[in-house]
Write a protein that holds these residues in place. Structure first.
Motif, PDB file in Angstrom:
ATOM      1  N   UNK A   1      -3.068  15.026  -2.094  1.00 34.80           N
ATOM      2  CA  UNK A   1      -2.346  14.871  -0.827  1.00 34.80           C
ATOM      3  C   UNK A   1      -2.754  13.662  -0.009  1.00 34.80           C
ATOM      4  N   UNK A   2      -3.770  12.918  -0.471  1.00 33.98           N
ATOM      5  CA  UNK A   2      -4.151  11.719   0.279  1.00 33.98           C
ATOM      6  C   UNK A   2      -3.046  10.678   0.190  1.00 33.98           C
ATOM      7  N   UNK A   3      -3.011   9.803   1.169  1.00 34.51           N
ATOM      8  CA  UNK A   3      -2.067   8.689   1.091  1.00 34.51           C
ATOM      9  C   UNK A   3      -2.628   7.643   0.128  1.00 34.51           C
ATOM     10  N   UNK A   4      -1.768   6.715  -0.269  1.00 32.62           N
ATOM     11  CA  UNK A   4      -2.204   5.646  -1.149  1.00 32.62           C
ATOM     12  C   UNK A   4      -3.293   4.812  -0.477  1.00 32.62           C
ATOM     13  N   UNK A   5      -3.143   4.535   0.793  1.00 34.12           N
ATOM     14  CA  UNK A   5      -4.134   3.745   1.518  1.00 34.12           C
ATOM     15  C   UNK A   5      -5.481   4.447   1.504  1.00 34.12           C
ATOM     16  N   UNK A   6      -5.484   5.760   1.708  1.00 31.23           N
ATOM     17  CA  UNK A   6      -6.740   6.520   1.658  1.00 31.23           C
ATOM     18  C   UNK A   6      -7.343   6.483   0.255  1.00 31.23           C
ATOM     19  N   UNK A   7      -6.491   6.601  -0.736  1.00 34.42           N
ATOM     20  CA  UNK A   7      -6.954   6.558  -2.122  1.00 34.42           C
ATOM     21  C   UNK A   7      -7.571   5.201  -2.442  1.00 34.42           C
ATOM     22  N   UNK A   8      -6.899   4.111  -2.070  1.00 37.27           N
ATOM     23  CA  UNK A   8      -7.417   2.768  -2.324  1.00 37.27           C
ATOM     24  C   UNK A   8      -8.743   2.576  -1.589  1.00 37.27           C
ATOM     25  N   UNK A   9      -8.833   3.062  -0.353  1.00 36.15           N
ATOM     26  CA  UNK A   9     -10.077   2.939   0.415  1.00 36.15           C
ATOM     27  C   UNK A   9     -11.217   3.685  -0.282  1.00 36.15           C
ATOM     28  N   UNK A  10     -10.917   4.855  -0.817  1.00 35.42           N
ATOM     29  CA  UNK A  10     -11.932   5.630  -1.534  1.00 35.42           C
ATOM     30  C   UNK A  10     -12.389   4.907  -2.800  1.00 35.42           C
ATOM     31  N   UNK A  11     -11.447   4.377  -3.570  1.00 35.45           N
ATOM     32  CA  UNK A  11     -11.798   3.641  -4.790  1.00 35.45           C
ATOM     33  C   UNK A  11     -12.618   2.407  -4.434  1.00 35.45           C
ATOM     34  N   UNK A  12     -12.222   1.700  -3.377  1.00 32.56           N
ATOM     35  CA  UNK A  12     -12.945   0.511  -2.945  1.00 32.56           C
ATOM     36  C   UNK A  12     -14.363   0.878  -2.505  1.00 32.56           C
TER      37      UNK A  12
ATOM     38  N   UNK B   1       0.777  -1.224   0.000  1.00 30.38           N
ATOM     39  CA  UNK B   1       0.000   0.000   0.000  1.00 30.38           C
ATOM     40  C   UNK B   1       0.811   1.278   0.000  1.00 30.38           C
ATOM     41  N   UNK B   2       2.129   1.190  -0.087  1.00 27.35           N
ATOM     42  CA  UNK B   2       2.926   2.406  -0.021  1.00 27.35           C
ATOM     43  C   UNK B   2       3.338   2.858  -1.409  1.00 27.35           C
ATOM     44  N   UNK B   3       3.375   4.168  -1.594  1.00 28.87           N
ATOM     45  CA  UNK B   3       3.837   4.761  -2.843  1.00 28.87           C
ATOM     46  C   UNK B   3       4.746   5.919  -2.501  1.00 28.87           C
ATOM     47  N   UNK B   4       5.359   6.497  -3.491  1.00 30.84           N
ATOM     48  CA  UNK B   4       6.209   7.655  -3.238  1.00 30.84           C
ATOM     49  C   UNK B   4       7.574   7.246  -2.724  1.00 30.84           C
ATOM     50  N   UNK B   5       8.356   8.235  -2.378  1.00 31.85           N
ATOM     51  CA  UNK B   5       9.728   8.001  -1.948  1.00 31.85           C
ATOM     52  C   UNK B   5       9.853   7.683  -0.466  1.00 31.85           C
ATOM     53  N   UNK B   6       8.853   8.076   0.328  1.00 30.46           N
ATOM     54  CA  UNK B   6       8.897   7.848   1.773  1.00 30.46           C
ATOM     55  C   UNK B   6       7.527   7.335   2.213  1.00 30.46           C
ATOM     56  N   UNK B   7       7.468   6.661   3.361  1.00 33.28           N
ATOM     57  CA  UNK B   7       6.165   6.168   3.827  1.00 33.28           C
ATOM     58  C   UNK B   7       5.145   7.289   4.036  1.00 33.28           C
ATOM     59  N   UNK B   8       5.610   8.488   4.393  1.00 32.75           N
ATOM     60  CA  UNK B   8       4.667   9.585   4.611  1.00 32.75           C
ATOM     61  C   UNK B   8       4.407  10.403   3.353  1.00 32.75           C
ATOM     62  N   UNK B   9       5.036  10.009   2.234  1.00 33.79           N
ATOM     63  CA  UNK B   9       4.843  10.729   0.975  1.00 33.79           C
ATOM     64  C   UNK B   9       3.580  10.231   0.289  1.00 33.79           C
ATOM     65  N   UNK B  10       3.009  11.083  -0.515  1.00 33.37           N
ATOM     66  CA  UNK B  10       1.831  10.699  -1.267  1.00 33.37           C
ATOM     67  C   UNK B  10       2.058  10.994  -2.729  1.00 33.37           C
ATOM     68  N   UNK B  11       1.610  10.077  -3.577  1.00 29.79           N
ATOM     69  CA  UNK B  11       1.687  10.340  -4.998  1.00 29.79           C
ATOM     70  C   UNK B  11       0.339  10.822  -5.521  1.00 29.79           C
ATOM     71  N   UNK B  12      -0.614  11.014  -4.629  1.00 32.26           N
ATOM     72  CA  UNK B  12      -1.932  11.473  -5.037  1.00 32.26           C
ATOM     73  C   UNK B  12      -1.957  12.997  -5.123  1.00 32.26           C
ATOM     74  N   UNK B  13      -2.536  13.554  -6.189  1.00 31.66           N
ATOM     75  CA  UNK B  13      -2.509  15.005  -6.371  1.00 31.66           C
ATOM     76  C   UNK B  13      -3.207  15.780  -5.256  1.00 31.66           C
TER      77      UNK B  13
END
Length: 144
Positions: free
Chosen positions: A120-131, A106-118
């Motif tokens: 600012x959500x984390x990947x986990x938040x993004x996946x939860x939203x899509x789900x 579930x991690x993306x970006x260069x650091x665990x606290x980084x987000x690749x979502x435009x």
């Protein structure tokens, strides 16, 4: 073909070990044989890249070679386009592995606290939203 092929056979710097037999199986260089374990496979990769590094260091960028598994005029190359080709190949295959890793941890970006979502959500938040959205759509489509 692995780095030992491109930076070995192609440039007349043969790798001192047998390479996968792609004539017998065109996918042989993508699959480790069943009779070797992970440590042996990784050791082979390390030796192949060490050989490639030695070939690259020993040859000028204009060193000529021929890629027998490429066709036509493109098969006649120098070290320089081989380097570019291998950067592209590594990028493409590492990208495939990154997609699998993202799905696993579930991690993306260069650091665990980084987000690749435009937004600012984390990947986990993004996946939860899509789900959540997919589940709601499925519920709506099965409701009378």
């Amino acid at each position: 073909m692995c780095a030992a092929g491109y930076f070995g056979e192609v440039l007349d710097h043969p790798f001192p070990e047998p390479l996968p037999d792609v004539d017998a199986d065109p996918h042989a260089d993508f699959v480790a044989p069943a009779d070797i374990d992970l440590a042996e496979a990784l050791d082979f990769v390390d030796r192949a890249w060490a050989h490639a590094d030695a070939s690259i260091a020993a040859l000028p960028l204009r060193a000529r070679g021929r890629v027998p598994w490429w066709s036509g005029a493109a098969a006649d190359v120098t070290l320089e386009p081989l380097l570019v080709h291998m950067v592209a190949e590594t990028h493409r295959h590492a990208g495939h592995a990154d997609v699998v890793r993202e799905q696993l941890d579930g991690s993306t970006g260069l650091r665990p606290d980084a987000s690749s979502q435009p937004d600012g959500r984390t990947w986990t938040e993004h996946v939860a939203e899509v789900d959540r959205t997919a589940r709601e759509a499925a519920e709506r489509s099965t409701s009378p």
